[in-house]
Design a protein around this motif. Structure first.
Motif, short mmCIF file in Angstrom:
data_model
loop_
_atom_site.label_atom_id
_atom_site.label_comp_id
_atom_site.label_asym_id
_atom_site.label_seq_id
_atom_site.Cartn_x
_atom_site.Cartn_y
_atom_site.Cartn_z
N SER A 21 26.84 42.56 54.33
CA SER A 21 25.79 42.90 55.30
C SER A 21 25.74 41.97 56.50
N CYS A 60 28.44 47.17 56.54
CA CYS A 60 27.63 47.83 55.51
C CYS A 60 26.30 47.08 55.42
N SER A 61 25.36 47.47 56.24
CA SER A 61 24.11 46.71 56.38
C SER A 61 23.31 46.66 55.08
N ASP A 62 23.56 47.59 54.18
CA ASP A 62 22.86 47.58 52.90
C ASP A 62 23.68 46.94 51.79
#
Length: 224
Positions: A14, A42-44
């Protein structure tokens, strides 16, 4: 294929700063006229791919992102994580070349030296790396790994990382007799040149190795 190959650099963690570091290192290794490099975070995802739980989380996210969202938009994809989460599964589902940063970096290091040592980001990642080298048939050329034991985001910061990186590199060179050093995290790229100067052995950046492998694969010079 696009006139200029469009390459996805997918960071499974992230950290946007790590994504920016990866893209910068790739652009330094490959002029923009030869490739358009697009970094996606993939920020999550987890903050770093360190533990096996992080790896499993990233493996599922990589598959969903690449196969589900990006196939038609790019000529090749790079999984911008040294552990190559999801690499085999994504390759089996994609018509475009998919490059694992760890695999590309190691194959480049094996061309630079006979005995490769890896600077890992954390001790928790080392057993997974060593098992990976054995699985792809190159474990006998890897003399060992030494860890910084700091966060992925801090691994490219000179103040926080360089002295640890230098100590790890000296151990690999002097005690384990490595004649090439591979940086074992996508975030370490900014310190490659300084480390190579200090150690006087080749130091390989997996980000640079991965973008070269991606362009070669797109151009038909090599298979991923």
């Amino acid at each position: 294929m696009n006139v200029v190959p469009r390459i996805l650099a997918l960071n499974p963690n992230s950290s946007e700063s790590v994504t920016q570091s990866v893209v910068h290192a790739m652009r330094c290794a490959m002029p923009e006229r030869m490739a358009e490099i697009v970094g996606v975070t993939c920020s999550d995802g987890p903050e770093g791919i360190v533990t096996q739980a992080d790896f499993e989380d990233a493996r599922h996210r990589v598959g969903a992102r690449v196969v589900g969202n990006f196939l038609g938009a790019y000529d090749a994809a790079v999984i911008a994580c040294f552990s190559d989460p999801g690499l085999e599964a994504v390759r089996s589902q994609c018509a475009i070349p998919v490059i694992g940063m760890g695999e590309a970096g190691m194959r480049c290091a094996l061309q630079a030296g006979e005995r490769v040592g890896v600077v890992a980001v954390a001790d928790a990642a080392i057993p997974r790396h060593l098992a990976y080298w054995e699985r792809i048939g190159i474990g006998h050329r890897v003399v060992g790994e030494r860890a910084l034991n700091i966060s992925v985001a801090a691994s490219g910061d000179h103040v926080q990382a360089f002295e640890r990186m230098l100590a790890a590199g000296r151990t690999l060179r002097d005690k384990l007799h490595a004649d090439a050093i591979l940086l074992g995290c996508a975030g370490m790229s900014a310190l490659r040149g300084q480390l190579e100067s200090a150690l006087d052995v080749p130091v390989i950046d997996p980000c640079a190795a991965a973008i070269v492998a991606a362009i070669d694969a797109v151009n038909g010079k090599a298979k991923p």
